[in-house]
Write a protein that holds these residues in place. Structure first.
Motif, PDB file in Angstrom:
ATOM      1  N   ALA A  47       0.826  -1.207   0.000  1.00  0.00           N
ATOM      2  CA  ALA A  47       0.000   0.000   0.000  1.00  0.00           C
ATOM      3  C   ALA A  47       0.859   1.255   0.000  1.00  0.00           C
ATOM      4  O   ALA A  47       0.582   2.220  -0.727  1.00  0.00           O
ATOM      5  N   ASP A  48       1.933   1.267   0.804  1.00  0.00           N
ATOM      6  CA  ASP A  48       2.826   2.427   0.846  1.00  0.00           C
ATOM      7  C   ASP A  48       3.602   2.572  -0.452  1.00  0.00           C
ATOM      8  O   ASP A  48       3.856   3.688  -0.921  1.00  0.00           O
ATOM      9  N   VAL A  49       3.998   1.452  -1.047  1.00  0.00           N
ATOM     10  CA  VAL A  49       4.713   1.496  -2.323  1.00  0.00           C
ATOM     11  C   VAL A  49       3.870   2.195  -3.376  1.00  0.00           C
ATOM     12  O   VAL A  49       4.341   3.105  -4.083  1.00  0.00           O
ATOM     13  N   PHE A  50       2.606   1.824  -3.488  1.00  0.00           N
ATOM     14  CA  PHE A  50       1.748   2.420  -4.515  1.00  0.00           C
ATOM     15  C   PHE A  50       1.384   3.863  -4.187  1.00  0.00           C
ATOM     16  O   PHE A  50       1.182   4.670  -5.098  1.00  0.00           O
ATOM     17  N   ARG A  51       1.272   4.213  -2.908  1.00  0.00           N
ATOM     18  CA  ARG A  51       1.000   5.614  -2.568  1.00  0.00           C
ATOM     19  C   ARG A  51       2.128   6.518  -3.047  1.00  0.00           C
ATOM     20  O   ARG A  51       1.896   7.588  -3.616  1.00  0.00           O
ATOM     21  N   HIS A  52       3.358   6.101  -2.806  1.00  0.00           N
ATOM     22  CA  HIS A  52       4.494   6.896  -3.269  1.00  0.00           C
ATOM     23  C   HIS A  52       4.600   6.852  -4.796  1.00  0.00           C
ATOM     24  O   HIS A  52       4.990   7.841  -5.420  1.00  0.00           O
ATOM     25  N   PHE A  53       4.277   5.721  -5.374  1.00  0.00           N
ATOM     26  CA  PHE A  53       4.359   5.547  -6.819  1.00  0.00           C
ATOM     27  C   PHE A  53       3.415   6.502  -7.545  1.00  0.00           C
ATOM     28  O   PHE A  53       3.745   7.036  -8.616  1.00  0.00           O
ATOM     29  N   LEU A  54       2.241   6.737  -6.979  1.00  0.00           N
ATOM     30  CA  LEU A  54       1.229   7.577  -7.622  1.00  0.00           C
ATOM     31  C   LEU A  54       1.366   9.048  -7.268  1.00  0.00           C
ATOM     32  O   LEU A  54       0.734   9.891  -7.906  1.00  0.00           O
ATOM     33  N   ASP A  55       2.167   9.372  -6.269  1.00  0.00           N
ATOM     34  CA  ASP A  55       2.238  10.743  -5.785  1.00  0.00           C
ATOM     35  C   ASP A  55       2.972  11.630  -6.805  1.00  0.00           C
ATOM     36  O   ASP A  55       4.138  11.406  -7.110  1.00  0.00           O
ATOM     37  N   LEU A  56       2.275  12.632  -7.317  1.00  0.00           N
ATOM     38  CA  LEU A  56       2.845  13.540  -8.302  1.00  0.00           C
ATOM     39  C   LEU A  56       2.718  15.001  -7.871  1.00  0.00           C
ATOM     40  O   LEU A  56       2.925  15.896  -8.689  1.00  0.00           O
ATOM     41  N   HIS A  57       2.405  15.236  -6.599  1.00  0.00           N
ATOM     42  CA  HIS A  57       2.094  16.610  -6.230  1.00  0.00           C
ATOM     43  C   HIS A  57       3.321  17.514  -6.229  1.00  0.00           C
ATOM     44  O   HIS A  57       3.177  18.741  -6.233  1.00  0.00           O
ATOM     45  N   GLN A  58       4.534  16.924  -6.263  1.00  0.00           N
ATOM     46  CA  GLN A  58       5.737  17.735  -6.396  1.00  0.00           C
ATOM     47  C   GLN A  58       6.527  17.396  -7.656  1.00  0.00           C
ATOM     48  O   GLN A  58       7.394  18.148  -8.069  1.00  0.00           O
ATOM     49  N   ALA A  59       6.221  16.275  -8.284  1.00  0.00           N
ATOM     50  CA  ALA A  59       7.030  15.834  -9.422  1.00  0.00           C
ATOM     51  C   ALA A  59       6.769  16.625 -10.691  1.00  0.00           C
ATOM     52  O   ALA A  59       7.663  16.819 -11.501  1.00  0.00           O
ATOM     53  N   LEU A  60       5.521  17.117 -10.876  1.00  0.00           N
ATOM     54  CA  LEU A  60       5.156  17.695 -12.156  1.00  0.00           C
ATOM     55  C   LEU A  60       4.937  19.208 -12.137  1.00  0.00           C
ATOM     56  O   LEU A  60       5.057  19.862 -13.147  1.00  0.00           O
ATOM     57  N   SER A  61       4.612  19.766 -10.982  1.00  0.00           N
ATOM     58  CA  SER A  61       4.085  21.131 -10.960  1.00  0.00           C
ATOM     59  C   SER A  61       5.079  22.155 -11.500  1.00  0.00           C
ATOM     60  O   SER A  61       4.766  22.953 -12.379  1.00  0.00           O
ATOM     61  N   ILE A  62       6.316  22.142 -10.989  1.00  0.00           N
ATOM     62  CA  ILE A  62       7.282  23.157 -11.415  1.00  0.00           C
ATOM     63  C   ILE A  62       7.680  22.946 -12.861  1.00  0.00           C
ATOM     64  O   ILE A  62       7.733  23.867 -13.660  1.00  0.00           O
TER      65      ILE A  62
END
Length: 615
Positions: A243-258
């Motif tokens: 569950a933690d692996v997929f949460r981090h895998f899907l997290d894009l709130h800092q990867a794409l914005s800038i």
């Protein structure tokens, strides 16, 4: 064995050695010549994904066992009838596949392999001939790859097997398999390319205060040159549950914005020309869940058990760009999703002829290890399906959001600082417009929920807004939770007399069946007044039948009610092994055999199956 040899003129030479994050075998950058591209295009047929950088080279001196595995697949595919090759996975239901067909379907998930080529490498000014195994390059046509390397199986090393000594196998069993997620869920995260900044901010040696595994500046640039830091970071990944692996895998709130603001030319959360980052996450997770369920069914259909020791599953997608909003955007994202099985250095590809010649004890040995492999695949598919269900299929809305501030500890459980629960208003009726329901307001953190009393523990700034999505879309919109800054946080780590806070954003649905959490980055350096400035997204789906449609498309006849019982929060307190048994039964039979979880009292002669054993 005879190897498939490629013409060296297919590739430019000399080859360039690549730096890799893990493993012992060197890799080389390969570039197809016009002649090579034309010849391979002719062999592959009309394939629009083929490019000059489609392949990568692996040093054959470190991959002799692996190339044997790929050559066996090559030989089996040559013998396979083209008509049978077109049979769909629907025939897997009820084990209607014969053994060979099931194995052939598994070959579709392996890296593409075309043969071996001899090319020169320049070493100290001299040309050295290298035999290179030519396989698919996952980075081809991808701007920024986020890739998970998941090592499968309850046991990932066996003594006296494929060159592994008993001592090294015992050492790996005691120091790796038994203390990581391998022993619990049958898989572990062995590598992670394109990590999100949240993981970068979680220093696994933080509490030691002696040697730093990561030296972070305000822009989260990490120095991983420290030997102990690398090992500690790797062990931290290996212990993460699915569950933690997929949460981090899907997290894009800092990867794409800038990055994307400069590409699109305007703030990301206001664009209507591109998919939003959470729309991208939803499509990616839907595709990965579908492929995992399909792959799990194929594994259960194999009647010749395999001994695949230390093999891995690769999951990945492009986090470097967002597709233009169009009717083909969904298809475009799905084509870029990566799901492959690889790393065959200590694996055996057992055919029917070879299996029939084995002794009974050897057949039992293969069955044991295949059960462990299938257990890991089933647990991985269940974790993916459950994350997708909670994060992307709630169409009824969210009731409230809880901001829980925690103090990060690397060597002990994180300390609770305080929390505040904020009710969410009704979703605005006006579509296709970003609407600020509240500006960033200051809330008082309290400890009343987890501890007796209502002690005040500082304040935190939280902003809530609703963003509708241009329709048609798979999502209706999303709540955007902005975590501003906190003030006057107490010291909870009395050993180091410090405060290293992060926030958990926990949401619960109106109907009570959905709940999931996200987290911010960790602010280290004894910050009692930290500033995050991070926006986390809580999406709302357009329909609640997405999971049912996915299961039906993969040949699993399961109703919406049974899906809620299997994944919903009502069964969060049910024995986890019981829910996994239901999931595995459904995958194995391909039929509707799911029943609601009931309290089961088993006698001493029929003890419950432990969570770390195959069921």
């Amino acid at each position: 064995m005879n190897l498939t040899r490629l013409d060296p003129t297919y590739f430019y030479s000399p080859v360039e050695r690549l730096c890799v994050s893990g493993g012992t075998a060197p890799f080389f950058r390969l570039k197809l010549t016009e002649n090579g591209l034309a010849n391979i295009q002719e062999e592959k047929g009309n394939d629009d994904t083929l490019s000059v950088s489609y392949f990568i080279g692996k040093d054959l001196a470190h991959a002799n066992d692996e190339v044997e595995f790929y050559e066996t697949i090559f030989a089996l595919r040559r013998k396979k009838n083209d008509t049978n090759n077109d049979r769909g996975h629907e025939n897997l239901r009820g084990h209607n596949y014969d053994c060979d067909m099931a194995l052939y379907k598994m070959f579709d998930f392996t890296f593409e392999y075309v043969g071996v080529v001899t090319l020169p490498e320049i070493v100290n000014g001299k040309a050295v001939e290298r035999e290179v195994m030519v396989i698919q390059n996952l980075h081809n046509s991808i701007r920024t790859l986020r890739l998970l390397d998941l090592k499968m199986g309850l046991v990932t090393a066996v003594g006296k097997w494929r060159g592994k000594s008993r001592f090294r196998a015992f050492k790996q069993s005691m120091l790796v398999d038994r203390v990581t997620n391998s022993s619990k869920e049958g898989f572990r995260l062995e590598g992670y390319d394109g990590k999100n900044r949240i993981l970068d901010s979680m220093d696994p040696l933080h509490d030691l205060r002696i040697v730093s595994s990561r030296r972070m500046d305000d822009d989260y640039t990490a120095d991983d040159s420290n030997f102990f830091g690398k090992r500690a970071a790797r062990r931290y990944l290996q212990k993460l549950e699915g569950a933690d692996v997929f949460r981090h895998f899907l997290d894009l709130h800092q990867a794409l914005s800038i990055r994307l603001q400069s590409v699109i030319g305007k703030p990301l959360n206001q664009t209507i020309t591109h998919l939003s980052n959470y729309e991208l996450s939803e499509i990616v997770m839907h595709e990965i869940t579908a492929r995992l369920v399909r792959f799990a069914k194929i594994c259960h259909a194999v009647t010749i058990p395999q001994k695949w020791i230390g093999s891995s599953v690769a999951l990945g997608y492009d986090i470097g760009t967002l597709p233009h909003r169009s009717v083909k955007a969904d298809e475009q994202v799905r084509k870029m999703v990566i799901f492959n099985i690889f790393d065959w250095g200590r694996s055996e590809l057992l055919t029917k002829d070879k299996y029939d010649k084995l002794k009974l004890k050897d057949k039992a040995d293969r069955q044991k290890f295949w059960e462990g492999y299938m257990y890991g695949v089933d647990r991985l598919s269940y974790s993916a399906a459950r994350i997708y269900y909670h994060q992307f299929t709630n169409c009824e809305g969210w009731k409230d959001v809880t901001i829980r501030v925690m103090d990060y500890d690397s060597l002990s459980p994180d300390d609770f600082i305080g929390e505040v629960t904020i009710p969410l208003p009704e979703i605005p009726a006006e579509p296709n417009k970003l609407q600020n329901i509240t500006n960033i307001d200051t809330y008082t953190l309290r400890r009343g929920r987890l501890f007796h009393g209502t002690k005040k523990c500082g304040t935190i700034g939280v902003g809530i807004s609703w963003q509708s999505i241009v329709q048609p879309s798979r999502l209706r919109g999303a709540w955007q939770i902005t975590i501003g800054s906190a003030a006057n946080l107490p010291i909870t780590d009395l050993f180091n007399f410090s405060c290293d806070p992060y926030c958990l954003v926990i949401t619960s649905s109106t109907c009570g069946r959905y709940s999931y959490e996200k987290m911010t980055s960790v602010k280290t350096g004894n910050r009692k007044n930290p500033t995050w400035g991070e926006t986390l997204v809580v999406p709302v789906a357009t329909t609640g039948t997405r999971m049912h449609d996915l299961m039906k498309a993969e040949g699993l006849n399961i109703s919406n009610e049974e899906i809620r019982d299997l994944f919903g929060t009502k069964n969060m307190e049910a024995p986890k092994c019981q829910m996994i048994k239901q999931w595995r039964t459904m995958i194995s039979d391909g039929l509707n055999l799911i029943t609601k979880v009931k309290d089961i009292k088993e006698s001493e002669d029929n003890e419950p199956v432990e969570d770390n054993e195959p069921i």
